[in-house]
Design an enzyme around this catalytic site. Structure first.
Site, PDB file in Angstrom:
ATOM      1  N   CYS A  40      14.471  55.924 -16.002  1.00  0.00           N
ATOM      2  CA  CYS A  40      13.192  56.769 -15.990  1.00  0.00           C
ATOM      3  C   CYS A  40      12.104  56.006 -15.313  1.00  0.00           C
ATOM      4  O   CYS A  40      12.251  54.739 -15.234  1.00  0.00           O
ATOM      5  CB  CYS A  40      12.794  56.870 -17.517  1.00  0.00           C
ATOM      6  SG  CYS A  40      11.515  57.766 -17.926  1.00  0.00           S
ATOM      7  N   ASP A  42       9.294  55.282 -16.752  1.00  0.00           N
ATOM      8  CA  ASP A  42       8.499  54.576 -17.730  1.00  0.00           C
ATOM      9  C   ASP A  42       8.292  53.040 -17.435  1.00  0.00           C
ATOM     10  O   ASP A  42       9.346  52.252 -17.176  1.00  0.00           O
ATOM     11  CB  ASP A  42       9.350  54.596 -18.890  1.00  0.00           C
ATOM     12  CG  ASP A  42       8.533  54.339 -20.301  1.00  0.00           C
ATOM     13  OD1 ASP A  42       7.968  53.248 -20.310  1.00  0.00           O
ATOM     14  OD2 ASP A  42       8.286  55.318 -21.180  1.00  0.00           O
ATOM     15  N   ARG A  44       7.828  50.547 -19.332  1.00  0.00           N
ATOM     16  CA  ARG A  44       8.569  49.537 -20.084  1.00  0.00           C
ATOM     17  C   ARG A  44      10.041  49.493 -19.808  1.00  0.00           C
ATOM     18  O   ARG A  44      10.654  48.667 -20.571  1.00  0.00           O
ATOM     19  CB  ARG A  44       8.441  50.151 -21.568  1.00  0.00           C
ATOM     20  CG  ARG A  44       6.874  50.375 -21.914  1.00  0.00           C
ATOM     21  CD  ARG A  44       7.039  51.166 -23.367  1.00  0.00           C
ATOM     22  NE  ARG A  44       7.467  52.486 -23.205  1.00  0.00           N
ATOM     23  CZ  ARG A  44       7.539  53.327 -24.015  1.00  0.00           C
ATOM     24  NH1 ARG A  44       7.183  53.214 -25.191  1.00  0.00           N
ATOM     25  NH2 ARG A  44       7.890  54.695 -23.929  1.00  0.00           N
ATOM     26  N   HIS A  96      16.127  56.190 -21.920  1.00  0.00           N
ATOM     27  CA  HIS A  96      15.635  54.974 -23.169  1.00  0.00           C
ATOM     28  C   HIS A  96      15.223  55.760 -24.025  1.00  0.00           C
ATOM     29  O   HIS A  96      14.549  56.799 -24.090  1.00  0.00           O
ATOM     30  CB  HIS A  96      14.290  54.430 -22.400  1.00  0.00           C
ATOM     31  CG  HIS A  96      13.120  54.996 -22.046  1.00  0.00           C
ATOM     32  ND1 HIS A  96      12.094  55.077 -22.765  1.00  0.00           N
ATOM     33  CD2 HIS A  96      13.075  55.830 -21.117  1.00  0.00           C
ATOM     34  CE1 HIS A  96      11.321  55.803 -21.869  1.00  0.00           C
ATOM     35  NE2 HIS A  96      11.706  56.209 -21.155  1.00  0.00           N
ATOM     36  N   CYS A  99      11.501  58.237 -25.043  1.00  0.00           N
ATOM     37  CA  CYS A  99      11.210  58.591 -23.857  1.00  0.00           C
ATOM     38  C   CYS A  99      10.139  59.855 -24.027  1.00  0.00           C
ATOM     39  O   CYS A  99      10.422  61.044 -24.414  1.00  0.00           O
ATOM     40  CB  CYS A  99      12.345  59.092 -22.953  1.00  0.00           C
ATOM     41  SG  CYS A  99      12.000  59.650 -21.263  1.00  0.00           S
TER      42      CYS A  99
HETATM   43 CO    CO Z   1      10.914  57.918 -20.043  1.00  0.00          CO
END
Ligand code: CO
Length: 200
Positions: A40, A42, A44, A96, A99
């Site tokens: 992803c 993302d 993080r 994750h 998400c």
């Molecule tokens: Co995500």
């Protein structure tokens, strides 16, 4: 602008060099990663950092909600290069928990283009509706949907013609499904690994 990032970059390069003077020189001539990470976008979930790998060790493709759609030219280009040219040994689809893409896919709000991008997740939700709706709280439900999405994307990768043809040629590739926890930094293997049919 962004002088702080340029300063951090110079400090990072110096640290790398002082630990290993040949570090960058070796990377000029080739990259030979054994792994393709499909994860992803993302912030993080930084791929290299999570598995503690250096530049040159991990080939990375990231998009919203770690999808491997069989019509996406970006993902397919990465997959073909990884399989046919780099000859990676392992492909990991990494979702994750928590998400935002997974949550946005099923919250009923309209956001624009991303609603189309997230369409495959709504399909997965629809196919597993009874089990998901029986889940008592929404956090558990969305986390389960994260896992189901990873499992589906592993199937997409493993059934892709690039991977199927590589297996037919005898190439050794394993496709794994993992989920990362932002809360504790730990990767969980969903144990859905796919390998060359005659290896199983
Ligand atoms: Co995500």
């Amino acid at each position: 602008m962004l002088d702080h990032l340029k300063a951090k970059n110079r400090a990072w390069a110096e640290r790398k060099l002082s630990a290993d003077p040949g570090f960058f020189k070796r990377l000029i001539t080739q990259q030979a990663p054994q792994y393709l990470w499909i994860g992803c976008s993302d912030s993080r979930v930084p791929a290299n950092e999570i598995v503690d790998l250096d530049p040159g060790e991990l080939f990375v493709h990231r998009n919203v909600a770690n999808l491997a759609p069989p019509q996406d030219a970006n993902y397919l280009s990465v997959l073909q290069f990884a399989v046919d040219v780099l000859k990676v040994k392992h492909i990991m689809v990494v979702g994750h928990y928590g998400c935002g893409g997974i949550a946005a896919a099923v919250d009923g709000k309209r956001r624009g283009l991303v609603d189309h991008w997230l369409h495959p997740i709504r399909e997965i939700y629809g196919e597993n509706r009874a089990a998901l709706d029986a889940t008592p709280d929404s956090e558990t439900r969305l986390n389960r949907l994260c896992e189901l999405n990873v499992i589906r994307q592993v199937k997409n990768v493993a059934s892709d013609v690039f991977v199927q043809d590589a297996w037919a040629r005898g190439q050794d590739i394993w496709v794994h499904g993992w989920v990362y926890s932002v809360a504790n930094g730990i990767l969980r293997d969903l144990e859905v690994t796919a390998g060359r049919p005659d290896f199983r």
